[in-house]
Design an enzyme around this catalytic site. Structure first.
Site, PDB file in Angstrom:
ATOM      1  N   HIS A  33      39.919  44.588  40.858  1.00 15.12           N
ATOM      2  CA  HIS A  33      38.963  45.650  41.162  1.00 15.12           C
ATOM      3  C   HIS A  33      38.018  45.332  42.307  1.00 15.12           C
ATOM      4  O   HIS A  33      37.273  46.221  42.751  1.00 15.12           O
ATOM      5  CB  HIS A  33      38.175  46.005  39.898  1.00 15.12           C
ATOM      6  N   ILE A  34      38.031  44.102  42.794  1.00 13.41           N
ATOM      7  CA  ILE A  34      37.215  43.801  43.980  1.00 13.41           C
ATOM      8  C   ILE A  34      37.625  44.687  45.155  1.00 13.41           C
ATOM      9  O   ILE A  34      36.821  44.983  46.040  1.00 13.41           O
ATOM     10  CB  ILE A  34      37.337  42.308  44.354  1.00 13.41           C
ATOM     11  N   ILE A  71      41.767  54.334  46.808  1.00  7.64           N
ATOM     12  CA  ILE A  71      42.153  53.283  47.751  1.00  7.64           C
ATOM     13  C   ILE A  71      43.662  53.163  47.875  1.00  7.64           C
ATOM     14  O   ILE A  71      44.157  52.479  48.778  1.00  7.64           O
ATOM     15  CB  ILE A  71      41.553  51.917  47.365  1.00  7.64           C
ATOM     16  N   ASP A  72      44.408  53.822  46.988  1.00  6.33           N
ATOM     17  CA  ASP A  72      45.865  53.663  46.976  1.00  6.33           C
ATOM     18  C   ASP A  72      46.568  54.388  48.122  1.00  6.33           C
ATOM     19  O   ASP A  72      47.726  54.089  48.425  1.00  6.33           O
ATOM     20  CB  ASP A  72      46.440  54.166  45.648  1.00  6.33           C
ATOM     21  N   GLY A  97      47.691  49.745  44.552  1.00  9.65           N
ATOM     22  CA  GLY A  97      48.503  50.771  45.194  1.00  9.65           C
ATOM     23  C   GLY A  97      49.382  51.531  44.228  1.00  9.65           C
ATOM     24  O   GLY A  97      49.970  52.548  44.578  1.00  9.65           O
ATOM     25  N   ARG A  98      49.538  50.969  43.013  1.00  9.02           N
ATOM     26  CA  ARG A  98      50.411  51.573  42.009  1.00  9.02           C
ATOM     27  C   ARG A  98      51.821  51.760  42.567  1.00  9.02           C
ATOM     28  O   ARG A  98      52.491  50.796  42.873  1.00  9.02           O
ATOM     29  CB  ARG A  98      49.818  52.880  41.478  1.00  9.02           C
ATOM     30  N   GLU A 106      50.934  45.791  43.114  1.00  7.10           N
ATOM     31  CA  GLU A 106      50.744  45.698  41.667  1.00  7.10           C
ATOM     32  C   GLU A 106      51.805  46.491  40.903  1.00  7.10           C
ATOM     33  O   GLU A 106      52.439  47.398  41.436  1.00  7.10           O
ATOM     34  CB  GLU A 106      49.358  46.225  41.291  1.00  7.10           C
TER      35      GLU A 106
END
Length: 320
Positions: A250-251, A127-128, A171-172, A223
């Protein structure tokens, strides 16, 4: 000549992974190949948890989030002896090549196997949206919708209580998910690895908004940049306005994949099998300007960089 293909999912799960697995399985079976599912990623590969799949194995999975093959973190895969055991398990089942669905850590595992002479194809599942060589990763746009829905709900309660809300988004080290969420969610401020943070300027902008009658604000934060709750305390102290942080966590990874992600994942899974049948190994798949492409997986990890969306950051700045 490829006769048997293995498929695994690795790292953090992403909506659309099941659709990608289905794309691999249905395409391979249609071409007369055998397909084997490897459960729980590289850990399952090392432990030999490998099972042959048929058409019914992927029935009714295209609409499901997560990955029915399971996933796991397995840093020990960096060790040569561990990878040698994994390759032994593949050869024991007669598997000629492997499709790996995951993020950059998963690609690194595929790269290591490629360097050891075992053909792999990587599909970008995260997802990132932080994988080089593709405009979109599998799961990114589904996660975007999830984040926007959360922001909409936060706006309802923030406006009711004249509150400032910080929403922490995954997204890191890539701000794509935060950036798109902020634009689509109408956030007032955005903080990503690309923008950085000037706290004094941020607090000053919020104070300016309050002086003009603005009663609430939403701040989108990527994040790992800072502690969202500590930032909330600093903003509240600097503005005098109640400020709360919401960590979506984590949702963002769950939920039914969107139509776009289902189609993207299906196309990529199909494409991966065709690449293997054409004799390509050590490649990773991407989509660029709506066209499927493939790159050398080692080059993608070591040399290719994701472009910063300066055009969208400019839009965001002008809209905020």
């Amino acid at each position: 000549m490829i006769k048997k293909i293995g498929v695994l999912t690795s790292g953090g799960d992403a909506p659309g992974m099941n659709a990608a697995i289905r794309g691999v399985v249905r395409t391979a079976l249609g071409a007369g190949l055998e397909v084997y599912g490897i459960y729980d990623g590289y850990l399952g590969l090392y432990e030999g948890r490998i099972k042959q799949l048929d058409r019914s194995s992927v029935s009714d999975v295209i609409n499901r989030g997560g990955t029915f093959l399971g996933s796991a973190r397995f840093p020990e895969f960096k060790e040569v002896a561990v990878r040698e055991k994994a390759i032994e398990n593949l050869k024991a089942h007669g598997i000629d090549a492997l499709v790996v669905i995951g993020g950059d850590g998963s690609y690194m595992g595929a790269k290591k196997l490629t360097e050891m002479g075992y053909p792999c194809i990587g599909l970008p599942g995260t997802i990132d949206n932080d994988i080089a060589g593709t405009d979109y990763t599998i799961g990114y746009l589904t996660a975007l919708n999830t984040v926007i829905e959360s922001i909409d709900r936060l706006r309802d309660t923030s406006s009711s209580h004249q509150r400032i809300s910080i929403v922490e988004i995954m997204g890191r080290h890539c701000g794509d998910l935060t950036l798109m969420s902020a634009i689509a969610g109408g956030c007032e401020y955005i903080i990503t690895p690309e923008t950085g943070l000037d706290k004094e300027k941020l607090i000053g902008n919020i104070q300016d908004g309050i002086s003009k009658g603005k009663k609430h604000a939403i701040i989108a934060l990527t994040e790992l940049m800072m502690d969202a709750n500590e930032l909330a305390k600093e903003i509240e102290a600097g503005t005098g306005r109640e400020t709360r942080a919401t960590v979506l966590g984590h949702i963002q990874r769950g939920g039914r994949p969107t139509a776009f992600d289902r189609v993207l994942a299906s196309r990529m899974g199909n494409y991966a099998v065709h690449l293997l049948m054409e004799g390509h190994g050590g490649r990773c798949v991407g989509i660029v300007k709506e066209q499927l492409v493939h790159h050398d997986i080692i080059d993608a990890i070591e040399n290719m960089k994701r472009p910063v969306r300066n055009d969208l950051f400019k839009v965001a700045e002008e809209l905020f």
